[in-house]
Structures are given as C-alpha cells and as structure tokens.
Design a protein around this motif. Structure first.
Motif, short mmCIF file in Angstrom:
data_model
loop_
_atom_site.label_atom_id
_atom_site.label_comp_id
_atom_site.label_asym_id
_atom_site.label_seq_id
_atom_site.Cartn_x
_atom_site.Cartn_y
_atom_site.Cartn_z
N ASN A 1 23.44 -24.57 -32.10
CA ASN A 1 23.55 -24.60 -33.56
C ASN A 1 24.28 -23.39 -34.11
O ASN A 1 24.33 -22.34 -33.48
N GLU A 2 24.80 -23.54 -35.33
CA GLU A 2 25.51 -22.43 -35.97
C GLU A 2 24.61 -21.22 -36.20
O GLU A 2 25.06 -20.08 -36.16
N LYS A 3 23.33 -21.50 -36.46
CA LYS A 3 22.36 -20.42 -36.71
C LYS A 3 21.24 -20.48 -35.69
O LYS A 3 20.98 -21.53 -35.10
N ARG A 4 20.55 -19.36 -35.49
CA ARG A 4 19.38 -19.36 -34.62
C ARG A 4 18.34 -20.32 -35.18
O ARG A 4 18.25 -20.53 -36.38
N VAL A 5 17.55 -20.91 -34.28
CA VAL A 5 16.56 -21.89 -34.69
C VAL A 5 15.18 -21.26 -34.74
O VAL A 5 14.86 -20.36 -33.95
N SER A 6 14.35 -21.73 -35.68
CA SER A 6 13.03 -21.14 -35.89
C SER A 6 12.12 -21.28 -34.69
O SER A 6 11.25 -20.45 -34.45
N ALA A 7 12.33 -22.34 -33.90
CA ALA A 7 11.48 -22.55 -32.72
C ALA A 7 11.73 -21.51 -31.63
O ALA A 7 10.85 -21.24 -30.80
N LEU A 8 12.96 -20.92 -31.63
CA LEU A 8 13.33 -19.91 -30.63
C LEU A 8 14.04 -18.76 -31.34
O LEU A 8 15.24 -18.54 -31.15
N PRO A 9 13.32 -18.02 -32.17
CA PRO A 9 13.96 -17.00 -33.01
C PRO A 9 14.68 -15.89 -32.25
O PRO A 9 15.60 -15.28 -32.78
N GLU B 1 27.42 -16.37 -31.06
CA GLU B 1 27.35 -14.91 -31.05
C GLU B 1 28.17 -14.33 -29.90
O GLU B 1 28.51 -13.15 -29.90
N THR B 2 28.48 -15.17 -28.92
CA THR B 2 29.34 -14.77 -27.80
C THR B 2 30.74 -15.34 -27.95
O THR B 2 31.73 -14.65 -27.72
N ILE B 3 30.81 -16.62 -28.33
CA ILE B 3 32.10 -17.29 -28.52
C ILE B 3 32.26 -17.52 -30.02
O ILE B 3 31.70 -18.46 -30.58
N LYS B 4 33.01 -16.68 -30.68
CA LYS B 4 33.15 -16.74 -32.13
C LYS B 4 33.64 -18.11 -32.61
O LYS B 4 34.60 -18.65 -32.08
N GLY B 5 32.92 -18.65 -33.60
CA GLY B 5 33.31 -19.93 -34.18
C GLY B 5 32.67 -21.14 -33.53
O GLY B 5 32.76 -22.26 -34.05
N PHE B 6 32.01 -20.94 -32.40
CA PHE B 6 31.36 -22.07 -31.72
C PHE B 6 30.05 -22.41 -32.41
O PHE B 6 29.28 -21.52 -32.77
N GLY B 7 29.77 -23.68 -32.58
CA GLY B 7 28.49 -24.08 -33.16
C GLY B 7 28.51 -25.48 -33.70
O GLY B 7 29.53 -25.96 -34.22
N SER B 8 27.38 -26.17 -33.58
CA SER B 8 27.25 -27.53 -34.09
C SER B 8 25.77 -27.82 -34.33
O SER B 8 24.93 -27.49 -33.48
#
Length: 326
Positions: free
Chosen positions: A229-237, A244-251
């Motif tokens: 995901n684009e942001k960290r998830v609450s289940a695994l904060p 955060e390693t590959i800039k722009g990666f996220g879904s």
C-alpha cells in the motif's frame, strides 16, 4: 356499458396502476429468498474474507441469507463473467477485487465480460492491506536486501501468487519492473495454496493480502519484507512500505459489490443503503480491522466513476510493467 375510447383509457390506466403497485410490493419484499454473492476468487483470500463478513451482516439486517459462492478461475474472469450473465433481479451479486474488474481487461485478450456495460455498480466495501512476505528462513529481511539478492541470482528467487493474472501476480510484476530484478513466478490456485508452499519453503517470497497472511505474520511463520500500500497499514504499524525503498511504488486494492446490468434501480439503492449500514457497524469495522482491511463506501455513481477512471490508469501500468497472461 358502452365501450368507448375513454373507457379503454380508464381500463388501461387501472391495469398499469395495479401492475405498478404489484411491482412496488415485490420490491418492498426484497429479498424474499436467499441472495447469492459471487466471489470470483478461491476461499481463503481477501475477497472471500471480506465477502463473508459483509454477507453475514447483510443477512442479519435484511432477514435473508446471503450465500458466498466462490467461482475462481482465470484471475477472476470466470466468476465475473458468470455474474454478468445472471438474471438482473438482485438475487445474484458480485463482490470483486479491483484487479478482476479494472486490471484484467488490460491483461487478457478476452475476459468474457465488459467491466462497465455489463454491471450496475452498487458500492465499494473495503480496501485491504497487501504485503510482500517471505519464508521465515529466507536470508533477506527487507526490500533492499531482496533486490540485492535477486540481482545476484536473476530468475532464481521464486515468487508465488494466487494465480496468473491475479492482483498478487501483477504487483509482483510491478515490483520486478520498478526494482530492475527478475524472479521466477509460481502461480497457484488461490492464496491459501500459495501461502502453504511459502511456509513450507517451496517458494521464497509471495505477495499476499493481509486477510490471508496476517495470522501467519503474527505467528512468525512468515516475515514481512514490505507493505504494498501507499501508506503503512494500522495492522502492521512498524512494517515499512515498499515505496519507502522504491520511490513511487504503491497500490491500495479496493473491493466492491456490483449487480448485473438491468437490475432495478430501487434494488441497487436498497443494497447500497444496507451495505453502508453494515459498514458503519462497530462489529463489522472491528472484524475488517482485524484482518487488515478498512471500510470504504460511496454512491453507485461515485463507484461507477472510480471504475471508469481506474481502467485507463491500470492499462498504462500493465503496459509499462510488461505483464501478460494470454
């Protein structure tokens, strides 16, 4: 009584009024028998988990059973096509993940359905956390270390998915493209089978939804390399995103309910209201949160707009990633 045009007009009006009243009465009784909720993926994955949570609550609210019917195959195309051909009476619905609805049209030469013309969007229901996980004995502990290992041995690290054309598969392809690495894709028939072989060490890494992997992460039988995901998830904060390693990666995948095209607007509106009520329920929110998901709802028009806007966006991503199924 003399039969005149005026008499005929009165009789026709009366007939139409009775018909309309009967139609309204039938809709007021909806649902009068069990409703089938087609899930175009195998049991045990995110879509199946979300569907069962929502189906149970809808059954309680509407006084009828909502039956989850898993119809996996061809990355979700089989079940989705079956839902598209179902009678548009509100008794067969589709609860699908965005990959089947807006990504598959770019991956397959023929899906067997039109993602826009064949359906009445009702509402999205949830977003889910997705993670890149590894066997607990795999040497790399994060995305940077995985990239280093994969570049040292191109095509040797096995990455599993829930099947060709699934969201797991495509995210893995996107990762390879963005990281400049080559891994060996191993497709399975569903997330559960994919996870079992990851735990057993038959494959080294896998892209999984949190609903299908969180229990194993917490038990320590698999480890998280990065959050999709684009942001960290609450289940695994504490788990970093891949971005955060590959800039722009996220879904962030979404899941939603649709009906076959032609389903009465009154039934679509009723379902949207009831699903919204279910998603506001504290127990449903807690159960979704417990598997790494968050409620996500909108109007049918907003959902239709989301689907239409996602189609060209994902088509571009698929083209750039080089992913293909046919």
């Amino acid at each position: 009584m003399r039969f005149t045009r005026r008499t005929a007009a009165i009789l026709i009006a009366a007939t139409l009024a009775v018909s309309a009243a009967g139609h309204a009465a039938a809709e007021d009784k909806y649902p009068s028998h069990p409703v089938t909720l087609i899930v175009p993926q195998a049991a045990g994955g995110a879509n199946d988990t979300i569907a069962r949570i929502v189906a149970q609550k809808l059954g309680e609210q509407m006084g009828q059973t909502f039956v989850v019917d898993n119809r996996p195959g061809a990355g979700g195309n089989v079940g989705t096509a079956q839902a598209a051909r179902a009678k548009p009476d509100g008794y067969t619905l589709l609860l699908t993940v965005n990959s089947a609805q807006v990504i598959n049209p770019a991956l397959y030469k023929s899906t067997g359905f039109d993602p826009v013309k064949d359906f009445e969007p009702i509402t999205p229901v949830a977003t889910a956390g997705y993670v890149l996980v590894a066997n607990k004995n795999f040497a790399p502990n994060n995305v940077a270390e995985l990239i280093k290992a994969a570049k040292a041995q191109p095509g040797k690290i096995a990455i599993s998915s829930a099947g060709n054309g699934t969201l797991n598969h495509l995210i893995g392809e996107m990762l390879q493209k963005e990281a400049g690495i080559q891994q060996m894709h191993v497709p399975y028939k569903g997330s559960a089978a994919s996870m079992n072989d990851l735990i057993a060490g038959q494959v080294q890494v896998s892209v999984q939804s949190l609903p299908s992997s969180l229990q194993f992460i917490k038990a320590g039988t698999v480890k998280v390399l990065g959050v999709v995901n684009e942001k960290r998830v609450s289940a695994l904060p504490d788990a970093p995103t891949i971005g955060e390693t590959i800039k722009g990666f996220g879904s962030t995948p979404w899941y939603g309910v649709l009906a076959p095209r032609g389903t009465p607007k009154e039934i679509v509106a009723r379902l949207q209201t009831e699903i919204g009520k279910a998603l506001d329920d504290a127990d449903v929110k807690s159960r979704l949160d417990g598997v790494g998901c968050e409620p996500f709802k909108s109007s049918p028009d907003q959902f239709a707009a989301l689907i239409k806007s996602d189609l060209p966006k994902w088509a571009k991503i698929v083209k750039e990633s080089g992913a293909t199924v046919d």
